[in-house]
Design an enzyme around this catalytic site. Structure first.
Site, PDB file in Angstrom:
ATOM      1  N   VAL A  46      40.193  39.848  48.468  1.00  0.00           N
ATOM      2  CA  VAL A  46      40.138  41.311  48.554  1.00  0.00           C
ATOM      3  C   VAL A  46      41.266  41.923  47.724  1.00  0.00           C
ATOM      4  O   VAL A  46      41.085  42.942  47.061  1.00  0.00           O
ATOM      5  CB  VAL A  46      40.208  41.792  50.027  1.00  0.00           C
ATOM      6  N   CYS A  47      42.434  41.287  47.746  1.00  0.00           N
ATOM      7  CA  CYS A  47      43.622  41.839  47.073  1.00  0.00           C
ATOM      8  C   CYS A  47      43.386  42.189  45.602  1.00  0.00           C
ATOM      9  O   CYS A  47      43.727  43.295  45.181  1.00  0.00           O
ATOM     10  CB  CYS A  47      44.804  40.887  47.224  1.00  0.00           C
ATOM     11  N   PRO A  48      42.804  41.294  44.792  1.00  0.00           N
ATOM     12  CA  PRO A  48      42.632  41.674  43.383  1.00  0.00           C
ATOM     13  C   PRO A  48      41.668  42.844  43.192  1.00  0.00           C
ATOM     14  O   PRO A  48      41.845  43.633  42.263  1.00  0.00           O
ATOM     15  CB  PRO A  48      42.118  40.400  42.709  1.00  0.00           C
ATOM     16  N   LEU A  51      43.941  45.908  43.915  1.00  0.00           N
ATOM     17  CA  LEU A  51      44.946  46.111  42.869  1.00  0.00           C
ATOM     18  C   LEU A  51      44.292  46.564  41.566  1.00  0.00           C
ATOM     19  O   LEU A  51      44.833  47.407  40.844  1.00  0.00           O
ATOM     20  CB  LEU A  51      45.758  44.838  42.651  1.00  0.00           C
TER      21      LEU A  51
END
EC number: 1.11.1.26
Length: 187
Positions: A46-48, A51
């Site tokens: 999920v993080c990328p 970001l």
């Protein structure tokens, strides 16, 4: 305990930005609007997406006078490796702060101590270093950078227009409210 309307606490950390390692402290935040965008870890799922979404809105945020500081408990070296190896992360132009000491995550009360990972938290900070907005979601729920931009615009508006507030779904240019006794029970 809520961190809303509290001052950011002192910190010193290394960050990766545009091909360089730089030192960041709370003094680098003062005097401008800032977003601290915490996420659990580099090289995840999920993080990328989040970001990358913020990267797509970074120019718009810069035009609003906002600097973005992404933060995870990874090191600045790991941030560089991720930036160099991922097309999505490679488009990031904002600061990627390493917080391996967990200081910044603790300062924002945004740390899962038992795991040593930051929660998925967003903090809007005004030029005086006061936290004006907080959003924290669970591990699997990604955030929306367009909504973050809307919240920044609302925070900037109410700072510039004391005595007014922005109602739900407020967009720039729309009507605001001026709280008063005459509005009680009429909304």
């Amino acid at each position: 305990m809520s961190v809303i309307n509290t001052s950011i606490k002192p910190f010193k950390a290394q960050a990766y930005k545009q091909g360089k390692f730089v030192e960041i402290t709370e003094a680098d935040v003062l005097g401008k609007w800032a977003i601290f965008f915490f996420y659990p870890a580099d090289f995840t799922f999920v993080c990328p997406t989040e970001l990358g979404d913020v990267a797509d809105h970074y120019e718009e945020l810069q035009k609003l006078g906002v600097e973005v500081f992404s933060v995870s408990t990874d090191t600045h070296f790991t941030h560089k490796a991720w930036h160099d190896s991922s097309e999505t992360i490679g488009k990031i132009q904002y600061y990627m702060i390493g917080d391996p000491t967990l200081t910044i995550s603790r300062n924002f009360d945004n740390l899962r101590e038992e795991e040593g990972l930051a929660d998925r938290g967003t903090f809007i900070i005004d030029p005086d270093g006061i936290i004006q907005g907080v959003e924290v979601t669970s591990e699997g729920i990604g955030r929306n950078a367009a909504e973050l931009v809307r919240k920044v615009k609302a925070a900037q508006y109410i700072r510039a227009h004391p005595g007014e507030v922005c109602p739900a779904k407020w967009e720039e240019g729309e009507k605001t409210l001026a709280p008063s006794l005459s509005l009680v029970g009429k909304i």
